[in-house]
Enzyme design. Structure first.
Site, PDB file in Angstrom:
ATOM      1  N   GLY A  55      81.378 126.104  51.450  1.00  0.00           N
ATOM      2  CA  GLY A  55      80.789 125.772  50.253  1.00  0.00           C
ATOM      3  C   GLY A  55      80.588 124.554  49.064  1.00  0.00           C
ATOM      4  O   GLY A  55      80.980 124.329  48.183  1.00  0.00           O
ATOM      5  N   TYR A  64      80.115 140.456  40.116  1.00  0.00           N
ATOM      6  CA  TYR A  64      81.539 138.978  40.896  1.00  0.00           C
ATOM      7  C   TYR A  64      82.975 139.278  40.019  1.00  0.00           C
ATOM      8  O   TYR A  64      83.534 138.748  41.708  1.00  0.00           O
ATOM      9  CB  TYR A  64      80.724 137.712  39.275  1.00  0.00           C
ATOM     10  CG  TYR A  64      80.854 136.288  39.712  1.00  0.00           C
ATOM     11  CD1 TYR A  64      80.730 135.307  40.485  1.00  0.00           C
ATOM     12  CD2 TYR A  64      82.298 136.244  38.754  1.00  0.00           C
ATOM     13  CE1 TYR A  64      81.420 134.642  40.795  1.00  0.00           C
ATOM     14  CE2 TYR A  64      82.309 134.563  39.120  1.00  0.00           C
ATOM     15  CZ  TYR A  64      81.891 134.235  40.095  1.00  0.00           C
ATOM     16  OH  TYR A  64      83.027 132.278  40.096  1.00  0.00           O
ATOM     17  N   ALA A 112      84.632 141.840  40.273  1.00  0.00           N
ATOM     18  CA  ALA A 112      85.097 143.164  41.166  1.00  0.00           C
ATOM     19  C   ALA A 112      85.267 142.188  42.901  1.00  0.00           C
ATOM     20  O   ALA A 112      85.930 142.354  43.458  1.00  0.00           O
ATOM     21  CB  ALA A 112      83.776 143.989  41.975  1.00  0.00           C
ATOM     22  N   SER A 172      78.950 121.380  49.332  1.00  0.00           N
ATOM     23  CA  SER A 172      77.921 120.308  49.523  1.00  0.00           C
ATOM     24  C   SER A 172      77.828 119.915  47.784  1.00  0.00           C
ATOM     25  O   SER A 172      78.103 119.264  47.300  1.00  0.00           O
ATOM     26  CB  SER A 172      76.706 120.902  49.908  1.00  0.00           C
ATOM     27  OG  SER A 172      77.117 122.491  49.153  1.00  0.00           O
ATOM     28  N   ARG A 173      78.501 120.771  46.578  1.00  0.00           N
ATOM     29  CA  ARG A 173      77.750 120.827  45.569  1.00  0.00           C
ATOM     30  C   ARG A 173      79.526 121.249  44.507  1.00  0.00           C
ATOM     31  O   ARG A 173      80.561 122.167  45.503  1.00  0.00           O
ATOM     32  CB  ARG A 173      76.629 121.354  44.843  1.00  0.00           C
ATOM     33  CG  ARG A 173      75.488 120.858  46.456  1.00  0.00           C
ATOM     34  CD  ARG A 173      74.885 121.597  44.888  1.00  0.00           C
ATOM     35  NE  ARG A 173      74.066 123.356  45.697  1.00  0.00           N
ATOM     36  CZ  ARG A 173      74.310 124.605  44.978  1.00  0.00           C
ATOM     37  NH1 ARG A 173      74.949 124.161  43.171  1.00  0.00           N
ATOM     38  NH2 ARG A 173      74.056 125.170  45.575  1.00  0.00           N
TER      39      ARG A 173
HETATM   40  P1  NAP Z   1      77.827 125.735  43.062  1.00  0.00           P
HETATM   41  O1  NAP Z   1      78.311 124.829  42.141  1.00  0.00           O
HETATM   42  O2  NAP Z   1      77.021 126.735  43.278  1.00  0.00           O
HETATM   43  O3  NAP Z   1      77.777 125.599  44.368  1.00  0.00           O
HETATM   44  C1  NAP Z   1      78.150 126.899  45.513  1.00  0.00           C
HETATM   45  C2  NAP Z   1      78.417 126.325  47.051  1.00  0.00           C
HETATM   46  O4  NAP Z   1      78.987 127.147  47.948  1.00  0.00           O
HETATM   47  C3  NAP Z   1      77.108 125.003  47.373  1.00  0.00           C
HETATM   48  O5  NAP Z   1      77.713 124.274  48.375  1.00  0.00           O
HETATM   49  C4  NAP Z   1      76.974 126.294  48.156  1.00  0.00           C
HETATM   50  O6  NAP Z   1      75.748 125.124  49.037  1.00  0.00           O
HETATM   51  C5  NAP Z   1      77.193 127.195  48.870  1.00  0.00           C
HETATM   52  N1  NAP Z   1      77.225 128.233  49.360  1.00  0.00           N
HETATM   53  C6  NAP Z   1      76.429 129.376  48.529  1.00  0.00           C
HETATM   54  N2  NAP Z   1      76.844 130.399  49.271  1.00  0.00           N
HETATM   55  C7  NAP Z   1      77.011 130.022  50.551  1.00  0.00           C
HETATM   56  C8  NAP Z   1      77.287 130.411  51.357  1.00  0.00           C
HETATM   57  N3  NAP Z   1      76.896 132.081  51.950  1.00  0.00           N
HETATM   58  N4  NAP Z   1      77.941 129.998  53.481  1.00  0.00           N
HETATM   59  C9  NAP Z   1      78.665 128.789  53.184  1.00  0.00           C
HETATM   60  N5  NAP Z   1      78.101 128.129  51.671  1.00  0.00           N
HETATM   61  C10 NAP Z   1      77.650 128.896  50.315  1.00  0.00           C
HETATM   62  O7  NAP Z   1      79.207 126.409  42.895  1.00  0.00           O
HETATM   63  P2  NAP Z   1      80.575 125.789  41.845  1.00  0.00           P
HETATM   64  O8  NAP Z   1      80.480 126.526  40.403  1.00  0.00           O
HETATM   65  O9  NAP Z   1      80.873 124.715  42.298  1.00  0.00           O
HETATM   66  O10 NAP Z   1      82.052 127.308  42.490  1.00  0.00           O
HETATM   67  C11 NAP Z   1      82.181 127.173  43.763  1.00  0.00           C
HETATM   68  C12 NAP Z   1      83.189 128.403  43.462  1.00  0.00           C
HETATM   69  O11 NAP Z   1      84.042 128.696  43.005  1.00  0.00           O
HETATM   70  C13 NAP Z   1      82.576 129.801  43.714  1.00  0.00           C
HETATM   71  O12 NAP Z   1      83.314 130.442  44.841  1.00  0.00           O
HETATM   72  C14 NAP Z   1      82.782 130.459  42.817  1.00  0.00           C
HETATM   73  O13 NAP Z   1      82.525 131.477  42.351  1.00  0.00           O
HETATM   74  C15 NAP Z   1      84.138 129.816  42.464  1.00  0.00           C
HETATM   75  N6  NAP Z   1      84.512 129.468  40.932  1.00  0.00           N
HETATM   76  C16 NAP Z   1      83.752 128.533  39.856  1.00  0.00           C
HETATM   77  C17 NAP Z   1      83.422 128.577  38.547  1.00  0.00           C
HETATM   78  C18 NAP Z   1      83.066 127.733  37.784  1.00  0.00           C
HETATM   79  O14 NAP Z   1      82.687 127.931  36.141  1.00  0.00           O
HETATM   80  N7  NAP Z   1      81.587 127.209  38.780  1.00  0.00           N
HETATM   81  C19 NAP Z   1      84.074 129.357  37.620  1.00  0.00           C
HETATM   82  C20 NAP Z   1      85.353 129.904  38.377  1.00  0.00           C
HETATM   83  C21 NAP Z   1      85.280 130.187  39.591  1.00  0.00           C
HETATM   84  P3  NAP Z   1      74.200 124.576  48.978  1.00  0.00           P
HETATM   85  O15 NAP Z   1      74.176 123.825  48.349  1.00  0.00           O
HETATM   86  O16 NAP Z   1      73.859 124.478  50.557  1.00  0.00           O
HETATM   87  O17 NAP Z   1      73.411 125.714  48.170  1.00  0.00           O
END
Ligand code: NAP
Length: 242
Positions: A9, A152, A154, A11-12
């Site tokens: 994950g 989430y 859990a 890409s972003r």
């Molecule tokens: P995000 O901006 O929504 O980016 C999600 C990334 O995961 C994207 O690269 C997406 O790919 C990829 N992805 C989603 N489903 C996937 C799958 N089934 N297989 C492979 N890749 C997948 O999320 P983020 O905020 O950067 O979060 C990244 C991690 O940090 C997650 O585990 C999230 O739970 C955790 N987290 C985030 C926060 C927050 O506040 N942002 C806080 C705590 C924890 P595409 O671009 O192709 O869709």
């Protein structure tokens, strides 16, 4: 030869920042994504311009066969995976009573089974080498509860349990397993909350603002670079859940 890292994950958001930090630190990196090939290619091109060795790979981490194929491709093109960052994740805020079984299962399939699939796929090489590391991305909701975050939360609790147990099991094999637990980080994932809610949340965070993906990436790099740390969950949240 550079050692190879797979960041799921990436890409972003947080994953992209982790991939960039690792590339700049000299790792050959596989940028994994599920849909946004455009974002993955954009990041890969930027990192290659700076001298990075980067490939992109589409795979749904919930799909075991797709994960196995991705790891085989990374091995063929970059070398065996020495570092896995289990970052791919999905979230859904809703009241517990409204969660349908498909949503519940998808959150577990991506957030938890994804870690299981990817970790098992990279372990044969790490066990053979008696070296390697895994960094999992949980959340502050992996150790605390929050309204409308039951599914989430859990999944993120499960990731912390997996980190601790796996670190104990793999330390004698020379493999480290750690975890970062971000607070509210300014990525696409939290935009569904809306600007007003995000501003309200920023006001509740002792450091007075949302986190940046690069700040989580710096913590991942610190864990990766410290050979005497394993089994740890490090919170990066501006003091939100002290
Ligand atoms: P995000 O901006 O929504 O980016 C999600 C990334 O995961 C994207 O690269 C997406 O790919 C990829 N992805 C989603 N489903 C996937 C799958 N089934 N297989 C492979 N890749 C997948 O999320 P983020 O905020 O950067 O979060 C990244 C991690 O940090 C997650 O585990 C999230 O739970 C955790 N987290 C985030 C926060 C927050 O506040 N942002 C806080 C705590 C924890 P595409 O671009 O192709 O869709």
């Amino acid at each position: 030869m550079r050692r190879a890292a797979l960041v799921t994950g990436s890409s972003r958001g947080i994953g992209a920042a982790i991939a960039a930090a690792l590339s700049e630190a000299g790792w050959a990196v596989c940028v994994n994504y599920i849909e946004r090939a455009d974002k993955a290619e954009e990041l890969a091109a930027r990192l290659r311009e700076r001298g990075g060795e980067v490939i992109t790979c589409q795979a749904d981490v919930a799909d075991r066969a797709a994960v196995d194929a991705m790891v085989a491709r990374v091995e063929a093109e970059l070398g065996p995976v020495s570092l896995l960052v289990n970052n791919a994740g999905v979230a859904k805020q809703q009241q517990f009573q409204d969660i349908d079984p498909a949503t519940w299962q998808r959150l577990f399939a991506v957030n938890v089974n994804g870690c299981f699939h990817c970790s098992q796929a990279v372990l044969p090489h790490m066990l053979h080498e008696h070296a390697g590391q895994i960094v999992n991305v949980s959340s502050i909701w992996g150790s605390h509860g929050a309204s409308c975050e039951a599914a989430y939360s859990a999944t993120k609790h499960a990731i912390i349990g997996l980190t601790r147990s796996l670190s104990a099991e793999l330390a004698p094999s020379g493999i480290r397993v750690n975890c970062v637990a971000p607070g509210v980080i300014d990525t696409d994932m939290v935009q569904v909350l809306g600007r007003e809610t995000l501003e309200g949340l920023a006001g509740e965070i002792p450091l007075g603002r949302l986190g940046r993906p690069e700040e989580v990436a710096r913590m991942v790099l610190a864990l990766v670079e410290n050979p005497y740390v394993t089994g740890q969950v490090i919170t990066v949240d501006g003091g939100f859940v002290i």
